[in-house]
Design a protein around this motif. Sequence first.
Motif, short mmCIF file in Angstrom:
data_model
loop_
_atom_site.label_atom_id
_atom_site.label_comp_id
_atom_site.label_asym_id
_atom_site.label_seq_id
_atom_site.Cartn_x
_atom_site.Cartn_y
_atom_site.Cartn_z
N ASN A 1 6.64 -22.64 18.83
CA ASN A 1 5.21 -22.49 19.09
C ASN A 1 4.42 -22.51 17.79
O ASN A 1 3.31 -23.04 17.72
N GLY A 2 5.01 -21.91 16.75
CA GLY A 2 4.35 -21.87 15.45
C GLY A 2 4.12 -23.25 14.89
O GLY A 2 3.08 -23.52 14.27
N ILE B 1 9.09 -17.96 -0.26
CA ILE B 1 8.49 -17.51 -1.52
C ILE B 1 7.57 -16.31 -1.33
O ILE B 1 7.54 -15.39 -2.13
N TYR B 2 6.82 -16.32 -0.22
CA TYR B 2 5.80 -15.30 0.00
C TYR B 2 6.25 -14.27 1.04
O TYR B 2 7.02 -14.58 1.95
N ASP B 3 5.73 -13.06 0.89
CA ASP B 3 6.01 -11.99 1.83
C ASP B 3 5.43 -12.32 3.20
O ASP B 3 4.33 -12.87 3.31
N ALA B 4 6.17 -11.98 4.27
CA ALA B 4 5.74 -12.33 5.62
C ALA B 4 4.41 -11.66 5.99
O ALA B 4 3.53 -12.29 6.59
N LYS B 5 4.25 -10.38 5.63
CA LYS B 5 2.99 -9.68 5.93
C LYS B 5 1.83 -10.33 5.19
O LYS B 5 0.72 -10.45 5.73
N VAL C 1 -0.20 -15.81 15.12
CA VAL C 1 0.04 -15.70 13.68
C VAL C 1 1.51 -15.46 13.40
O VAL C 1 2.09 -16.05 12.48
N ALA C 2 2.14 -14.60 14.19
CA ALA C 2 3.58 -14.34 14.03
C ALA C 2 4.38 -15.62 14.23
O ALA C 2 5.36 -15.88 13.52
N ASP C 3 3.95 -16.45 15.21
CA ASP C 3 4.63 -17.73 15.45
C ASP C 3 4.49 -18.66 14.26
O ASP C 3 5.45 -19.35 13.87
N MET C 4 3.29 -18.69 13.66
CA MET C 4 3.06 -19.56 12.51
C MET C 4 3.91 -19.14 11.31
O MET C 4 4.48 -19.98 10.61
N VAL C 5 3.99 -17.83 11.09
CA VAL C 5 4.83 -17.33 9.99
C VAL C 5 6.29 -17.67 10.26
O VAL C 5 7.03 -18.08 9.35
N TYR D 1 7.46 -20.17 11.90
CA TYR D 1 7.66 -21.60 11.65
C TYR D 1 7.80 -21.88 10.16
O TYR D 1 8.71 -22.61 9.74
N LEU D 2 6.93 -21.28 9.35
CA LEU D 2 7.01 -21.49 7.90
C LEU D 2 8.34 -20.97 7.35
O LEU D 2 8.91 -21.58 6.44
N GLN D 3 8.82 -19.88 7.89
CA GLN D 3 10.12 -19.36 7.44
C GLN D 3 11.27 -20.27 7.89
O GLN D 3 12.26 -20.41 7.18
N SER D 4 11.11 -20.89 9.06
CA SER D 4 12.19 -21.72 9.60
C SER D 4 12.39 -23.01 8.82
O SER D 4 13.51 -23.54 8.76
N ILE D 5 11.33 -23.54 8.22
CA ILE D 5 11.46 -24.81 7.49
C ILE D 5 11.74 -24.60 6.01
O ILE D 5 12.10 -25.54 5.30
N ALA D 6 11.56 -23.36 5.53
CA ALA D 6 11.74 -23.08 4.10
C ALA D 6 13.21 -23.03 3.73
O ALA D 6 14.08 -22.80 4.56
N ILE D 7 13.48 -23.25 2.46
CA ILE D 7 14.83 -23.08 1.96
C ILE D 7 15.21 -21.60 2.03
O ILE D 7 14.34 -20.73 2.19
N SER D 8 16.47 -21.31 1.88
CA SER D 8 16.91 -19.93 1.85
C SER D 8 16.32 -19.25 0.61
O SER D 8 16.25 -19.86 -0.46
#
Length: 314
Positions: free
Chosen positions: A56-57, A103-107, A150-154, A156-163
């Motif tokens: 959804n994100g 890179i960035y904090d989820a909150k 907003v939680a969904d968007m975050v 999604y960004l975490q899912s595509i990022a590198i570890s």
Amino acid sequence: MKNKEPLILAVVVFFSLVTYYLVEPYAHHVMHKHVESENFAYADLPAITKTGNAANGKELVMNAGCAGCHSIEKAGMPAPMDAVMAAQSYGVNPPDLSDAGAIYDAKFLADLIKNPAHALKVEHKYDAAQGKMHPMVPFYGMGGDMDQEVADMVAYLQSIAISPADVTPKIAFENACGRCHSVSYEKWTQVGSKPAFKHKKDELAFDIKVLEYQDSLKAYMGKLPPDLSMYIRSRNEQFISTLIENPQNHLAGTAMPRVGVTADTADKVIEYMKDAGDTKRHERESVGMNVMIYIVIFAIFALLWKKQVWRDLH
């Protein structure tokens, strides 16, 4: 005539203590006050209370207008304009979001989506009540539960990022700091690494792009952010870490935004700055270790030789 030496000693001690206080404690706690780390907890930001749905994100990120300013290279979405034009439009080039989730904090990301000026701690500069809006447009929702969106968007960004473990010091610095700060020792400019040019005219064209970008950045920030090549050697790690964490704690009213990185990312930014400011650091540490090993071995042989020479004399 009374002995005046005790009085003279007392006067010297008094002025020595006053001088010491003005130079050492006063200078440190007033002019360069110590700031305790907040441990990158971002306690002033609301917690994410919803479980994000990355699928959804993705739809929300694609449809909410994020791509109008940001690139997401991993999703095949290039930047809508080059760095110079972006800086002329927004003051600074918006970052690529491919690895933002690592890179960035989820909150911080969640609050940045909803209220950029608050997340970045620049409300003193961008006060909506006075008609001063931050260049980044807040997300007002797509008609559903905004916190969930907003939680969904975050997510999604975490899912595509590198570890997060794969975030290198270079990646951390370029994403978190590299759009405002140059590092001339590493040939890094605000528009990217300066390549080796075959023709002088091409180099001049690149330099013009950098200058044009810097003009926009100066107008946006009030002054050009400093080159960080030697910053690690003029400031200690604790200062830099807490400055990254919350610039307002050191420079109240500064235009420098809170970066919002994780503690691990901040450590990697500092690691990059160490390497830039002291290119022989690792080589020197290696040589130092070898010297210590040599000294220990030499001491052992010296002790054995001494015992051999003096054996018959004791």
